[in-house]
Design an enzyme around this catalytic site. Structure first.
Site, mmCIF file in Angstrom:
data_model
loop_
_atom_site.group_PDB
_atom_site.id
_atom_site.type_symbol
_atom_site.label_atom_id
_atom_site.label_comp_id
_atom_site.label_asym_id
_atom_site.label_seq_id
_atom_site.Cartn_x
_atom_site.Cartn_y
_atom_site.Cartn_z
ATOM 1 N N SER B 21 3.676 4.325 -0.196
ATOM 2 C CA SER B 21 3.071 4.624 -1.494
ATOM 3 C C SER B 21 1.606 5.030 -1.358
ATOM 4 O O SER B 21 0.839 4.418 -0.615
ATOM 5 C CB SER B 21 3.177 3.397 -2.388
ATOM 6 O OG SER B 21 2.580 3.659 -3.632
ATOM 7 N N CYS B 129 -2.928 -4.090 -3.548
ATOM 8 C CA CYS B 129 -3.955 -3.058 -3.387
ATOM 9 C C CYS B 129 -5.321 -3.729 -3.293
ATOM 10 O O CYS B 129 -5.718 -4.440 -4.211
ATOM 11 C CB CYS B 129 -3.947 -2.069 -4.544
ATOM 12 S SG CYS B 129 -5.282 -0.852 -4.356
ATOM 13 N N LYS B 164 5.560 -5.741 -2.616
ATOM 14 C CA LYS B 164 4.775 -5.208 -1.491
ATOM 15 C C LYS B 164 3.656 -6.183 -1.150
ATOM 16 O O LYS B 164 2.786 -6.465 -1.972
ATOM 17 C CB LYS B 164 4.202 -3.840 -1.825
ATOM 18 C CG LYS B 164 3.480 -3.222 -0.624
ATOM 19 C CD LYS B 164 3.229 -1.730 -0.805
ATOM 20 C CE LYS B 164 2.578 -1.142 0.427
ATOM 21 N NZ LYS B 164 2.339 0.299 0.289
ATOM 22 N N GLY B 216 -3.117 3.323 9.339
ATOM 23 C CA GLY B 216 -2.987 4.160 10.541
ATOM 24 C C GLY B 216 -2.604 3.343 11.754
ATOM 25 O O GLY B 216 -2.478 2.113 11.686
#
Lengths: 258, 301
Positions: B21, B129, B164, B216
């Protein structure tokens, strides 16, 4: 379908301190590209994940070449500066909207590393306008680059911060010194310059197109990293955030908050 | 006949590869590069009950083998999303997973209720988040708060819900169990790790938000460890993510216990990354003589 491709390096040279001119062969991109658009350049070093957006300086569609002029500002551009003839680099483009070229007397205003896109802009304008209508104002800190190319397509006025050439001061100082006038402005450069050009255009009531810069990740409009504040609601998120990479990088000066 | 299908909370995916997402919008930009039908599912960028403008720029900064982001969940709100993004995604032969964000429990419930009658397959509830002041991670760092919001959202959701999880916690298994107790149908992890970058020449923060989420390959070993621990701790299916760039990375997560995987930041380094991961998994199966992808789930050790 869009595609990312390996472009062949035709040649590269240093044209000013930290400023490099790179010609690559990318026929499909050269066939589609226009002034004011940019390419995403991908690093060969996979530890640098994000592509670098670099504006197009010149397009040679007959040979399928693109010229990129950029400043080395970090490890990614340092890597690109080491590319030699015969080498290759992954590129994606052309990206962004580009300058909408209009008839009439024009100012092409470039500041620092915002100067390169003015070469192709002048080249394209020269197809529809007289040389005297193409007034290029280039602002440098000190050392100049691309001046010969710019002179080839229009009347060049130079401003330097240290006064080593042309008008000592800003691009607007040069415009005032030469009492220049225009019907439309195309500008690319650092934010303080764009802010001043926008204010000037507002005072004079001149249509003004500015090319914005912002940190990008995807370069294609998906990640919403490179937004800029817009005066009107944008058509993606329906807030007041336009995407520099997709809705821009060129905006009408009245369209964005600087 | 080789099988790449996996099942998440009763929903069958043609392959275990989906998008993380926030890295893939609602798919439209990437559909200009390949047919999204190559993917098991598309997970959309977070959507709230109303449009969110997100954070000031700069919103991103590159770091070694990764990046920091603090986009701040800019999104058009559920009305535009239902009208524009869902019909667009329906054109592709892939499953649709909608990531849901909110500032209050009520906001989340409002969004999942609006989605009840929509043709979406799963909901991913973003309680992790790190870049928004209200909501988001506030629900994802306390086991009690996480269990409560899971229960509430579950009451209002018609589709199965994926919670999540944030890696910014002391014990990921405690959070996983809390979500399981609250009635979650699946778990996805990891969201980004909170980080910071400083420009030493300007002596200022690289991000306007000061902190951002690190993603990453730099975070992959942390993610693999947390996916492994979570898969050991709960019975729910786990969706693994965090630095997946290649099929080899994806297989690592699957062996650690993930039933599916998400490709995120790699989409920026290569617009075809998610598709290549899906293709590479098949190649790995052929090469290793794996008949059924499900035989690999949790098969480490």
């Amino acid at each position: 379908m869009k595609s990312r491709e390996y472009a062949k390096v035709i040649r590269q040279e240093k044209i000013a301190p930290d400023v490099y001119s790179l010609w690559i062969e990318a026929p499909q991109i050269a066939a589609e590209a226009k002034a004011g658009q940019f390419l995403s350049l991908y690093s060969a070093d996979k530890s640098r994940m994000l592509p670098r957006p670099i504006s197009i300086c010149e397009i040679d569609p007959d040979r399928g070449y693109i010229r990129l002029v950029y400043r080395v500002v970090g490890a990614g551009t340092e890597e690109f500066s080491g590319l030699c003839e015969g080498g290759r680099i992954q590129v994606l483009g052309p990206l962004g909207n580009g300058f909408p070229l209009k008839e009439g007397k024009a100012f092409l205003i470039g500041g620092g590393i915002g100067i390169p896109p003015m070469v192709q802009t002048a080249k394209e304008l020269s197809a529809i306008e007289d040389r005297s209508s193409i007034q290029i104002i280039a602002g440098y800190r000190s050392e100049q680059f691309l001046a010969e190319e710019l002179k080839h397509y229009g009347e060049l006025y130079i401003a330097t911060e240290d006064g080593c050439a042309g008008t000592k001061g800003t691009v607007l100082d040069a415009i005032r010194e030469h009492a220049l006038e225009a019907d439309v402005i195309y500008a690319c450069g650092p934010k303080p310059m764009l802010r001043a050009v926008k204010a000037y255009a507002g005072e004079k009531g001149i249509e003004c197109w500015i090319s914005m810069e912002e940190r990008m990740a995807c370069g294609i409009g998906a990640c919403l990293a490179c937004t800029c504040q817009s005066t009107e609601v944008d058509n993606h998120t329906h807030v007041k955030n336009k995407r520099v990479c997709k809705d821009g990088p060129v905006f009408l000066s009245t369209e964005v908050e600087l | 006949m080789k099988n790449t299908k996996v099942t998440l909370a009763g929903v069958e995916l043609k392959n275990p590869v989906m998008t993380a997402s926030g890295t893939f919008g609602s798919g439209a930009e990437y559909s200009e590069f390949y047919d999204l039908g190559a993917l098991g599912a598309v997970v959309t960028k977070g959507v709230a009950n109303v449009p969110w403008p997100g954070n000031p720029t700069p919103r991103i900064a590159e770091t070694a083998s990764g990046m920091l982001n603090a986009i701040g969940l800019q999104n058009p709100g559920i009305d535009v999303f239902i009208e524009r993004d869902i019909p667009y995604l329906k054109r592709f032969d892939t499953k649709i997973i909608v990531n849901v964000c909110g500032k209050t429990v009520g906001d989340y419930c409002q969004v999942v209720e609006r989605l009840a009658s929509e043709p979406v397959d799963l909901l991913e509830i973003n309680v992790s988040c790190p870049n928004v002041k209200e909501g988001g991670i506030a629900f994802g760092q306390s086991p009690h708060a996480l269990e409560e919001i899971t229960k509430e959202v579950k009451k209002h959701a018609k589709q199965p819900i994926i919670m999540k999880l944030s890696p910014n916690v002391t014990d990921i298994t405690e959070m996983a169990r809390a979500a399981e107790s609250g009635g979650a149908d699946a778990l996805s992890l990891i969201n980004t790790l909170t980080g910071m970058k400083i420009d030493i020449y300007k002596r200022s923060f690289a991000l306007a938000n000061r902190t951002g989420g690190l993603s990453g390959p730099a975070i992959k070993p942390v993610a693999v460890r947390m996916v492994y621990q979570t898969a050991q701790a709960v019975k729910l299916p786990v969706i693994g993510m965090g630095g997946i760039c290649t099929a080899e990375d994806a297989i690592e997560f699957i062996l650690a216990g993930a039933s599916a995987v998400s490709v995120g930041t790699a989409n920026f380094a290569d617009p075809y990354a998610a598709k290549k991961v899906a293709e590479g998994i098949e190649a790995y199966m052929d090469q290793q003589g794996v008949e059924d992808i499900r035989d690999l789930i949790g098969a480490v050790g």
